[in-house]
Design an enzyme around this catalytic site. Structure first.
Site: not given
Ligand code: DGY
Length: 323
Positions: A235-236, A154-156, A283-285, A175, A265
């Site tokens: 991601a998650r 995806g975008r990221i 979780h500071i992405g 993907s 988390e």
């Molecule tokens: C999101 O946007 O899903 C990130 O995990 C937190 O900003």
């Protein structure tokens, strides 16, 4: 009477300012995630809800509070029961795009940190152990000519791929859809998950969390990976079986990991805490000043559009408008 909005935690003021122009806004004042009871109490009889990814917005929350629109302060919406919202005619929005670069940058920060052992080396120096240049000190991995495997384009994932091209890496991806234009631009290739795991020196996860991606990476997948490989997850947490990740790291099935997200988390598996070959972030992405402000602005604009009867730009359940 003004409509009412409940915001579950402090967010950058720029978003609050927009909302306050039109609504009565209440913000949960504590510097911790809100509990479910507090969420229901705070959002009771409100028109709009602006939650964070830490806040589970389920059927009970929707039915008890009677909220009419939800603007998540995140791109991921796995904290919201979107199906239930759609059934109740509640628009749900998210904040895509504005956080792409910040998240891709942090992915690279983790890739570099874990591979070049930045955190370990920093600790070593601070503890007074640096007694002179040493040809064997903190030897790590390389990037140029190595293979990065991107799960989810995806975008990221795409932004991570562009950065990888700058590091002269071979890029492969797995993907649900193909990206021929980007493939030819960056010289990258779409492969099966198995091939990606087999070939990659760095595996990085950029897929949303869903039932389909739950434990996408587990025991079987770690068996396939190179013993010299690194796993990065921004991601998650639940995309990875965390127990099996610890086993893979301890038994040398993979060389290291860089994590920004966790299974449960804010709890972090104790097995991970004790390991030197992992870099762990809280979780500071998306945590750049600019990005978080843009997210606040976007969430506020989405909520205002939804409550004004307009189609919000970042609608997650478009079927409400495409009837
Ligand atoms: C999101 O946007 O899903 C990130 O995990 C937190 O900003």
């Amino acid at each position: 009477m003004k409509k009412r909005i409940f915001v579950t935690r402090e967010i950058p003021q720029v978003g609050i300012d927009i909302l306050q122009q039109h609504y009565e806004v209440e913000i949960f004042p504590e510097k911790r995630p809100i509990t479910k009871d507090e969420l229901i109490k705070g959002a009771m009889d409100c028109d709009g809800l602006l939650p964070l990814l830490t806040d589970k917005v389920d059927i009970e929350v929707m039915d008890e509070t009677g909220i009419k629109a939800i603007a998540n302060y995140a791109v991921g919406v796995d904290n919201i029961d979107v199906k239930a919202a759609t059934q109740r005619n509640i628009p749900v929005t998210n904040t895509p795009g504005v956080l792409t670069d910040a998240t891709a940058d942090l992915t690279w920060a983790l890739l570099l940190s874990v591979s070049r052992r930045i955190v370990e080396a920093d600790k070593y120096l601070r503890e007074g152990n640096f007694v002179g240049w040493d040809s064997m000190l903190y030897l790590g991995g390389d990037f140029a000519g190595r293979t990065i495997g991107i799960i989810g384009l995806g975008r990221i994932g795409q932004a991570v791929a562009r950065r990888a091209a700058g590091f002269d890496m071979n890029i492969i991806y797995h993907s649900t859809s193909s990206h021929p234009k980007l493939e030819s631009q960056l010289g990258m290739k779409r492969v099966s998950l198995e091939e990606l795991l087999k070939e990659s020196d760095y595996v990085t996860i950029h897929t949303p969390y869903s039932k389909k991606t739950h434990h996408l990476i587990g025991k079987k997948e770690f068996e396939i990976m190179k013993p010299t490989a690194y796993l990065i997850n921004t991601a998650r947490g639940k995309v990875v079986n965390e127990e099996e990740l610890v086993v893979a790291l301890v038994t040398g099935k993979i060389d290291g990991a860089g994590l920004d997200v966790y299974y449960n988390e804010p709890k972090v598996n104790k097995g991970l805490i004790d390991l030197p070959n992992v870099v762990l972030l809280p979780h500071i992405g998306t945590a750049s000043l600019y990005t978080r402000s843009k997210m606040a602005l976007m969430a506020a604009e989405n909520l205002h559009a939804a409550l004004s009867g307009e189609r919000p730009e970042n609608i997650v359940n478009p079927e409400l408008y495409d009837k």
